[in-house]
Enzyme design. Structure first.
Site, mmCIF file in Angstrom:
data_model
loop_
_atom_site.group_PDB
_atom_site.id
_atom_site.type_symbol
_atom_site.label_atom_id
_atom_site.label_comp_id
_atom_site.label_asym_id
_atom_site.label_seq_id
_atom_site.Cartn_x
_atom_site.Cartn_y
_atom_site.Cartn_z
ATOM 1 N N GLU A 178 44.675 15.581 4.414
ATOM 2 C CA GLU A 178 43.750 15.608 4.563
ATOM 3 C C GLU A 178 42.516 15.505 4.730
ATOM 4 O OE1 GLU A 178 42.139 19.570 6.006
ATOM 5 O OE2 GLU A 178 44.072 19.376 4.926
ATOM 6 N N HIS A 223 49.981 -3.919 18.680
ATOM 7 C CA HIS A 223 48.776 -3.517 17.736
ATOM 8 C C HIS A 223 49.740 -4.084 16.153
ATOM 9 C CE1 HIS A 223 45.119 -1.513 15.811
ATOM 10 N NE2 HIS A 223 46.016 -1.057 15.360
ATOM 11 N N SER A 248 43.077 -3.179 12.056
ATOM 12 C CA SER A 248 43.153 -2.594 12.504
ATOM 13 C C SER A 248 42.041 -1.618 11.328
ATOM 14 C CB SER A 248 43.951 -1.208 12.492
ATOM 15 O OG SER A 248 43.996 -0.070 12.904
#
Length: 305
Positions: A227, A286, A130
């Site tokens: 964040e 996945h 990924s």
């Protein structure tokens, strides 16, 4: 046995000066100069399973929200079965690697580019899942001499925005609130309940919860830099437009139950990776290496033969 290096950081996410790696030569001048011209690399946390074998080592790069532990068992098994050295690393903003506001693929690729010659592990067999697969592709395309062959696990060199829930996962993680006085197991249960309205799949929630940790002040926090990942999610879901192709042997492993590699992607895969094989793993989603670890390892070993 595993040799480890940990990149230390404070609770604020500011990187502290890490210890230097304990083995391997320093970066060659040409390579260091190449890295310094782009994003500044951070010292990645890694685990190395060493051996005397001279074949190109296996280097594993995990996906978003993951860590080097995702490939620890598979790495150990493949080392025993192939005899090769195995390296597994934490990407920046993940695991025990430093936090940084830059989560671009250029930056993540620069981190690996700096680490490989530092440990004497180039050229290597680069295996990325990924997000790690995109990082691996960028490195192979930009520095093909460092990558003897490439395996991309359920991701293509194209944007994945339309099929991803990753942004909503991060927003949900950011909103989780956990009282201080709980144990880690209790905290995970509370976090699981708070994540469940957004992250419907229990197995995905359990994967995200592997990132929950207790800080020294008793507060619970996420190991991943939520964040920074939120701010950079557009870049993580995208893929840079590149013109040069990678000439080495390449394997794209697709999960039969996953939508991350589509037939419409094949032409771009072949343009950038003209030697690419594209294989589908039956009954895998996945996370192929977690869903079908034996099939995954068998595919890797056949590709190495």
């Amino acid at each position: 046995m595993w040799r480890c290096s940990r990149a230390w950081r404070g609770l604020s996410g500011v990187a502290l000066k890490p210890p230097l790696p304990s083995r391997g030569p320093g970066l060659p001048g040409a390579s260091a100069a190449h890295v310094s011209s782009g994003p500044r690399p951070v010292p990645l946390s890694y685990r190395l399973l060493d051996s005397e074998d001279t074949h190109p080592p296996l280097v594993f790069l995990h996906g978003l929200f993951g860590s080097k532990t995702n490939f620890q068992t598979i790495g150990k098994t493949l080392q025993q079965q192939t005899g090769r050295k195995v390296l597994i690393v934490d990407a920046r903003n993940h695991g025990e690697s430093p936090h940084s506001p830059d989560s671009s693929y250029e930056a993540m690729s620069a981190d690996v580019e700096a680490l490989l010659p530092q440990l004497g592990l180039a050229p290597c067999v680069l295996i990325g899942h990924s997000m790690g697969g995109k990082t691996a592709m960028i490195l192979a395309l930009q520095r093909p001499e460092l990558v003897e062959r490439l395996i991309s696990v359920d991701v293509s060199p194209l944007p994945t925005t339309a099929i991803s829930d990753f942004s909503s996962h991060l927003v949900a993680m950011k909103s989780v609130q956990i009282p201080k006085e709980l144990s880690l197991s209790q905290a995970r249960k509370v976090a699981d309940e708070q994540l469940s309205p957004v992250v419907k799949d229990p197995s995905v929630r359990q994967f995200l919860l592997t990132n929950l940790m207790e800080a020294s002040n008793g507060q619970f926090m996420w190991r991943v830099n939520v964040e920074a990942l939120l701010q950079q999610m557009d870049k993580i879901l995208d893929f840079p437009v590149l013109q040069k192709s990678y000439p080495g042997p390449t394997l794209f492993l697709s999960g039969a139950k996953s939508k991350f590699i589509q037939p419409s992607h094949f032409s771009e895969i072949k343009r950038l990776f003209p030697q690419a094989q594209i294989l589908s793993v039956p009954e895998a989603g996945h996370w192929i290496h977690a869903d079908k670890p034996q099939d995954f390892m068998s595919s890797v070993k056949r590709f190495l033969a």
